[in-house]
Motif scaffolding. Structure first.
Motif, mmCIF file in Angstrom:
data_model
loop_
_atom_site.group_PDB
_atom_site.id
_atom_site.type_symbol
_atom_site.label_atom_id
_atom_site.label_comp_id
_atom_site.label_asym_id
_atom_site.label_seq_id
_atom_site.Cartn_x
_atom_site.Cartn_y
_atom_site.Cartn_z
ATOM 1 N N ALA A 45 -8.608 22.666 19.612
ATOM 2 C CA ALA A 45 -9.693 22.235 20.503
ATOM 3 C C ALA A 45 -9.801 23.104 21.741
ATOM 4 O O ALA A 45 -10.680 22.881 22.567
ATOM 5 C CB ALA A 45 -9.459 20.781 20.912
ATOM 6 N N ARG A 150 -14.296 20.376 15.724
ATOM 7 C CA ARG A 150 -13.737 19.086 15.310
ATOM 8 C C ARG A 150 -13.418 19.040 13.823
ATOM 9 O O ARG A 150 -12.766 18.117 13.365
ATOM 10 C CB ARG A 150 -14.713 17.957 15.656
ATOM 11 C CG ARG A 150 -14.850 17.687 17.132
ATOM 12 C CD ARG A 150 -15.937 16.651 17.426
ATOM 13 N NE ARG A 150 -15.607 15.345 16.868
ATOM 14 C CZ ARG A 150 -16.363 14.254 17.049
ATOM 15 N NH1 ARG A 150 -17.481 14.342 17.770
ATOM 16 N NH2 ARG A 150 -16.015 13.104 16.532
ATOM 17 N N TRP A 290 -13.786 16.020 23.109
ATOM 18 C CA TRP A 290 -14.750 15.775 22.036
ATOM 19 C C TRP A 290 -16.050 15.137 22.506
ATOM 20 O O TRP A 290 -17.073 15.240 21.834
ATOM 21 C CB TRP A 290 -14.117 14.899 20.949
ATOM 22 C CG TRP A 290 -12.817 15.435 20.444
ATOM 23 C CD1 TRP A 290 -11.616 14.797 20.437
ATOM 24 C CD2 TRP A 290 -12.576 16.726 19.864
ATOM 25 N NE1 TRP A 290 -10.641 15.608 19.900
ATOM 26 C CE2 TRP A 290 -11.211 16.799 19.539
ATOM 27 C CE3 TRP A 290 -13.390 17.834 19.605
ATOM 28 C CZ2 TRP A 290 -10.632 17.919 18.955
ATOM 29 C CZ3 TRP A 290 -12.817 18.957 19.020
ATOM 30 C CH2 TRP A 290 -11.471 18.987 18.704
ATOM 31 N N CYS A 632 -8.877 11.665 23.590
ATOM 32 C CA CYS A 632 -9.507 12.366 24.711
ATOM 33 C C CYS A 632 -8.733 12.078 25.993
ATOM 34 O O CYS A 632 -8.262 10.968 26.222
ATOM 35 C CB CYS A 632 -10.957 11.915 24.881
ATOM 36 S SG CYS A 632 -12.101 12.664 23.716
#
Length: 715
Positions: A45, A150, A290, A632
């Motif tokens: 990420a 993702r 995200w 997150c």
């Protein structure tokens, strides 16, 4: 100090949980950066993103071809700067002796501002000899869409163009399948000795006792050469912008308890970090990495959590969502006239329709929550000018509830996704396996979720209250609709043998008899009778739900229970907070005080920054809560949870039309003895309050008033 507020500080300060260690986030507006604790962008990420496109996918610093030894790193208290302190490993010989390890101090300091990453690498020679310092950066820009990052596969991509080198700059570009040219530029203040499409190599001569700064910038567009003046000017702007966001609303302080104050400060700065000032006002983006974008449900709930101390968020959220209210039926977008947005995205895949989230309406609860928040905002602020501007949108939202939200005419709001590309479950528990019966079987749609009926109940009541103030004759009908929903829920969802509510009804009206935290949200809406509210509260406070760190989303022992799952047994701070606020609504203060202490205990182990969720394993003495690996962090409604729970435990409510702050039966967690609420604005007035524990009671005292605000204490 009680153990609940002295939770192994050493463990909290020194924890090194893998799921959190790799994530260091900065954000400004639609731009965010995720890197590891060295400041490197390496994989997964990681990256520099703007509007859901990755502008920098690889960025790694080495000294003498080796990664430096990290001494410490972190983000500043105001969430503006990331800093990593490191030192060198032995440097290779450069025409003479090799520099030993530990003589070079490297400070890597960065921030985001105006769609650009600013970084300064400061090198200081603490050795007894001059150093030839070989410093290099590896870099790349893949322009991946956030959904690619993702894990969503694409059949094809556009064209990545060859990077262009220009002395001390490298320009990257990509033409997407949507024919949009996306660019980014990486620039250095000093010309590298060697510059290629993916590597910049420097050779610095650093005399003993001297320092040297290298400035780096990366953004959408090319810029003049980075330098100290640009760094200073932009860093000041970034810090001032954060201070402006932090100064909105009242402040909350705990006397003689720095650890709790640190938690309050971290939570407040996390909400400020995630808040973007849009033309419609401030909007809390959901979370990094995200969900760094406006979400309807997340924005509404975060604004509601903060409403009592900072109503500006609610105004910004309501205004933004009203401007994006659906006007047509569209199966791909899952939209219908009057429906409120679930999510909006800005990347290539959304623009092409490869995913439906460019502007997506597949949330069954957001429209009801929109109306309910408007009612809460009107009561909190008496800002009828804003409410009048929103009124046509509130009426349209009510029209959706009547004409589209109830697909089978049974009086309950339900959902079934309109297209296969959409979300299969459309409440806040939106993973595919989150709604099921007691035997684990999934329902056939349309599905009527328990908590959504509570939101609908609150929406009809809010519409009636506002309508009465505006002189709308339909207010009586709306109040009757609220009562009709209440009767339906009590009749059709209540399970007498369980003393609890079913999580949902399927398309045939059959109860989905799983025991979930959804009932806590029903308490938050105020729908249940006092007797049933007590029964629900009693069960939610048992070991079925209580992990010791907060409430699980699913009761232990239920089918599909898994403490490591996303929604079926994990702990979500906002979920616990809403259930706690619901319990407090029915007069339960001590249990809320206990839950607040447990959530603080979890926060202490997560460096006082609550993640989106964590695992629902039972709390064991001397052991920390177990992280959920891809949660997150930060997350807006996790950060806002402490403020909703504080409001609940202190028993504070505000009626601006009457100029009244009411405190009902206040309590405080064990270990806290005094709390202050400073500059609590009520209309044009303001008040400072102090809550003080005296023996076994908590009393509230007004310290300063400005204007005509009054305080009423009950219980």
């Amino acid at each position: 100090m009680d153990d609940a507020y002295s939770v192994q500080t050493t463990a909290a300060d020194n924890s090194d949980q893998d799921g959190l260690e790799t994530l260091m986030a900065l954000k400004d507006a639609d731009t965010f950066l995720v890197a590891d604790h060295w400041g490197d962008v390496k994989s997964g990420a990681d990256g520099l993103f703007d509007r859901d496109t990755r502008l920098l996918s690889h960025f790694v610093l080495t000294v003498g071809r080796c990664r430096p030894s990290r001494l410490s790193s972190g983000v500043t208290e105001d969430n503006v700067f990331f800093t990593c302190h490191s030192t060198n490993r032995p440097l290779p010989p450069m025409g003479g002796r090799s520099a030993p390890a530990g003589v070079l101090h490297l400070e890597r300091r960065r921030f985001l501002w105006d769609k650009r990453l600013f970084e300064r690498v400061r090198m200081v020679n603490h050795g007894i000899e001059d150093i030839l310092l070989p410093l290099s950066f590896e870099f790349a820009a893949d322009f991946a869409d956030i959904f690619q990052v993702r894990g969503t596969m694409r059949a094809a991509r556009g064209e990545i163009h060859a990077p262009v080198m220009d002395g001390r700059r490298v320009s990257f570009s990509y033409t997407g399948l949507d024919q949009v040219l996306r660019t980014s530029c990486l620039a250095f203040s000093e010309p590298p000795a060697r510059l290629s499409a993916n590597r910049a190599e420097f050779m610095f001569s650093l005399p003993k006792g001297k320092k040297l700064d290298l400035y780096i910038e990366c953004g959408l567009d090319a810029c003049d050469a980075p330098d100290q003046a640009r760094w200073r000017w932009n860093s000041i702007q970034a810090r001032l912008a954060m201070r402006r966001r932090m100064r909105r609303g009242a402040s909350v302080q705990a006397a003689r308890n720095p650890r709790v104050n640190d938690w309050l400060r971290q939570s407040r700065t996390d909400v400020a970090l995630l808040t973007t000032d849009l033309p419609t006002g401030p909007y809390p983006y959901a979370g990094v990495p995200w969900f760094s974008t406006p979400f309807g449900r997340d924005g509404i709930i975060t604004a509601w959590q903060m409403l009592w101390i900072d109503p500006s968020l609610a105004k910004g959220v309501l205004t933004y969502l009203a401007a994006r209210q659906a006007t047509e039926v569209n199966a791909f977008m899952d939209s219908a006239p009057g429906k409120i947005m679930h999510e909006t995205r800005g990347g290539e895949m959304s623009a092409l329709g490869e995913v439906p989230f460019g502007l997506y309406y597949g949330g069954v609860d957001t429209t009801c929550l929109f109306i309910a928040l408007a009612g809460a905002y009107a009561r909190r602020t008496n800002d009828m000018e804003t409410i009048r501007a929103l009124w046509p949108h509130l009426i349209a939202a009510a029209g959706w509830m009547s004409d589209y939200g109830d697909s089978n005419g049974d009086g309950l709001i339900d959902y079934a996704r309109a297209a296969e590309t959409g979300l299969s479950n459309q409440g806040w528990k939106d993973s595919e396996d989150s709604i099921f019966d007691s035997d684990g079987c999934f329902p056939q749609g349309p599905v009527a979720l328990l908590e959504v009926q509570g939101y609908a109940f609150a929406a009809w009541k809010a519409l009636a209250d506002i309508g009465a103030r505006l002189g709308d004759d339909r207010a009586i009908q709306w109040r009757a609709r609220a009562e009709a929903v209440r009767v339906l829920v009590e009749d059709r969802f209540w399970m007498e043998d369980q003393n609890f509510y079913a999580v949902a009804l399927d398309g045939n009206g059959r109860q989905m008899r799983a025991i979930g935290s959804n009932a806590g949200h029903l308490l938050f809406s105020g729908l249940p009778s006092p007797e049933r509210a007590r029964l629900v509260t009693r069960r939610m406070l048992t070991a079925e739900f209580r992990s010791g760190w907060g409430l699980r989303t699913l009761a232990k022992g239920q089918a599909r229970f898994n403490p490591m799952s996303y929604h079926n047994g994990s702990v979500w701070p906002h979920d616990t907070a809403m259930a706690a606020a619901g319990m407090a609504r029915y007069g339960e203060r001590q249990a809320v005080s206990m839950l607040l202490g447990e959530v603080f205990g979890a926060a202490a182990h997560f460096q006082l920054r609550l993640p989106e969720l964590f695992c629902g394993f039972v709390r064991e003495t001397g052991e920390p809560p177990i992280a959920y690996p891809v949660a997150c962090l930060p997350q807006a409604w996790a950060a806002g949870s402490v403020f909703l729970m504080l409001q609940a435990v202190l028993g504070v409510s505000i009626n601006a039309a009457e100029g009244l702050v009411e405190v009902s039966n206040p309590a405080m967690p064990t270990g806290l003895h005094q709390m202050s609420i400073l500059d609590l604005e009520v209309g044009d007035s303001a008040i400072d309050l102090t809550f003080q524990r005296l023996n076994n009671h908590v009393v509230v005292m007004p310290r300063e008033r400005r204007g005509t605000v009054s305080l009423r204490v009950t219980g």
